[in-house]
Design a protein around this motif. Structure first.
Motif, mmCIF file in Angstrom:
data_model
loop_
_atom_site.group_PDB
_atom_site.id
_atom_site.type_symbol
_atom_site.label_atom_id
_atom_site.label_comp_id
_atom_site.label_asym_id
_atom_site.label_seq_id
_atom_site.Cartn_x
_atom_site.Cartn_y
_atom_site.Cartn_z
ATOM 1 N N ALA A 13 61.396 94.592 90.086
ATOM 2 C CA ALA A 13 61.951 95.175 88.909
ATOM 3 C C ALA A 13 63.566 94.596 88.893
ATOM 4 C CB ALA A 13 61.929 96.644 88.815
ATOM 5 N N ASN A 14 63.933 93.440 89.550
ATOM 6 C CA ASN A 14 65.119 93.212 89.680
ATOM 7 C C ASN A 14 66.005 94.318 90.054
ATOM 8 O OD1 ASN A 14 64.607 90.518 88.997
ATOM 9 N ND2 ASN A 14 64.408 91.182 86.922
ATOM 10 N N MET A 15 65.899 95.085 91.420
ATOM 11 C CA MET A 15 66.739 95.967 91.658
ATOM 12 C C MET A 15 67.195 95.506 93.117
ATOM 13 S SD MET A 15 64.962 99.551 90.414
ATOM 14 C CE MET A 15 64.517 99.670 88.695
ATOM 15 N N LYS A 16 68.235 95.865 93.456
ATOM 16 C CA LYS A 16 68.608 95.544 95.084
ATOM 17 C C LYS A 16 68.217 96.460 96.074
ATOM 18 C CE LYS A 16 72.733 93.385 93.043
ATOM 19 N NZ LYS A 16 74.108 93.866 92.573
ATOM 20 N N VAL A 17 67.564 96.017 97.118
ATOM 21 C CA VAL A 17 67.097 97.028 98.034
ATOM 22 C C VAL A 17 68.157 96.469 99.427
ATOM 23 C CG1 VAL A 17 65.041 97.164 97.303
ATOM 24 C CG2 VAL A 17 65.389 95.319 98.968
ATOM 25 N N LYS A 18 68.170 97.631 100.479
ATOM 26 C CA LYS A 18 69.020 97.208 101.542
ATOM 27 C C LYS A 18 68.108 96.067 102.433
ATOM 28 C CE LYS A 18 70.574 102.112 101.508
ATOM 29 N NZ LYS A 18 70.358 103.315 101.686
ATOM 30 N N THR A 19 69.018 95.617 103.177
ATOM 31 C CA THR A 19 68.671 94.422 103.695
ATOM 32 C C THR A 19 67.425 94.630 104.888
ATOM 33 O OG1 THR A 19 70.439 94.455 105.571
ATOM 34 C CG2 THR A 19 70.781 92.917 103.679
ATOM 35 N N GLU A 20 67.363 95.988 105.434
ATOM 36 C CA GLU A 20 66.433 96.022 106.476
ATOM 37 C C GLU A 20 65.245 96.084 105.624
ATOM 38 O OE1 GLU A 20 68.333 100.294 105.965
ATOM 39 O OE2 GLU A 20 69.044 98.081 106.028
ATOM 40 N N TYR A 21 64.915 96.146 104.493
ATOM 41 C CA TYR A 21 63.681 96.359 103.772
ATOM 42 C C TYR A 21 63.262 94.999 103.330
ATOM 43 C CZ TYR A 21 64.298 101.282 104.238
ATOM 44 O OH TYR A 21 64.711 102.525 104.605
ATOM 45 N N LEU A 22 64.089 93.842 103.327
ATOM 46 C CA LEU A 22 63.962 92.644 103.000
ATOM 47 C C LEU A 22 63.236 91.840 103.863
ATOM 48 C CD1 LEU A 22 67.390 91.483 101.375
ATOM 49 C CD2 LEU A 22 65.175 92.304 100.289
ATOM 50 N N LYS A 23 62.492 92.210 104.894
ATOM 51 C CA LYS A 23 61.824 91.506 105.984
ATOM 52 C C LYS A 23 60.488 90.914 105.222
ATOM 53 C CE LYS A 23 63.501 93.796 109.902
ATOM 54 N NZ LYS A 23 64.128 95.090 109.608
ATOM 55 N N GLY A 24 60.294 89.835 105.400
ATOM 56 C CA GLY A 24 59.181 89.070 104.774
ATOM 57 C C GLY A 24 59.051 88.662 103.241
ATOM 58 N N PHE A 25 60.529 88.758 102.751
ATOM 59 C CA PHE A 25 60.717 88.381 101.138
ATOM 60 C C PHE A 25 61.510 86.975 101.322
ATOM 61 C CE2 PHE A 25 60.274 93.137 100.854
ATOM 62 C CZ PHE A 25 59.189 92.942 100.027
#
Length: 119
Positions: free
Chosen positions: A107-119
């Motif tokens: 939905a084009n929202m930014k998330v904290k880097t620790e939740y970006l694993k695998g993206f």
């Protein structure tokens, strides 16, 4: 004039708390309805938060109260975008954080880097 923050509408406090933990986007305001709304409360919410002038996202549970709230919100806010949780999780607060992060990213929202694993 600054642009108004986007609004992410959720049902409960636990939904908001879990999403706040994941979200890293100052341009998103999480609005909690505290469950299903009556029509008067919904109209007040729309007016108080200027929801017609903002980008709005609806993120409710897949149970009957969540479906009912989503339907009411969509009728009132036809411009809103919907974010859907997989039925196997049933409730936003019960979904794994990485799943929520993925949905928020889509939905084009930014998330904290620790939740970006695998993206």
């Amino acid at each position: 004039m600054d642009e108004l923050p986007r609004v992410l509408i959720v049902e409960g406090k636990q939904d908001r708390k879990k999403i706040q933990k994941i979200l890293d986007d100052e341009d998103v305001f999480i609005l909690c309805t505290f469950g299903t709304l009556g029509i008067d409360a919904l109209e007040e919410l729309v007016d108080d938060y200027q929801l017609f002038e903002r980008d709005v996202y609806i993120f409710t549970d897949t149970d009957e109260p969540g479906k009912k709230l989503r339907k009411m919100l969509n009728q009132e806010l036809s411009h809103a975008e919907n974010i859907y949780i997989d039925k196997k999780y049933r409730e936003v607060e019960d979904a794994p954080e990485n799943v929520l992060a993925s949905l928020l990213l889509s939905a084009n929202m930014k998330v904290k880097t620790e939740y970006l694993k695998g993206f």
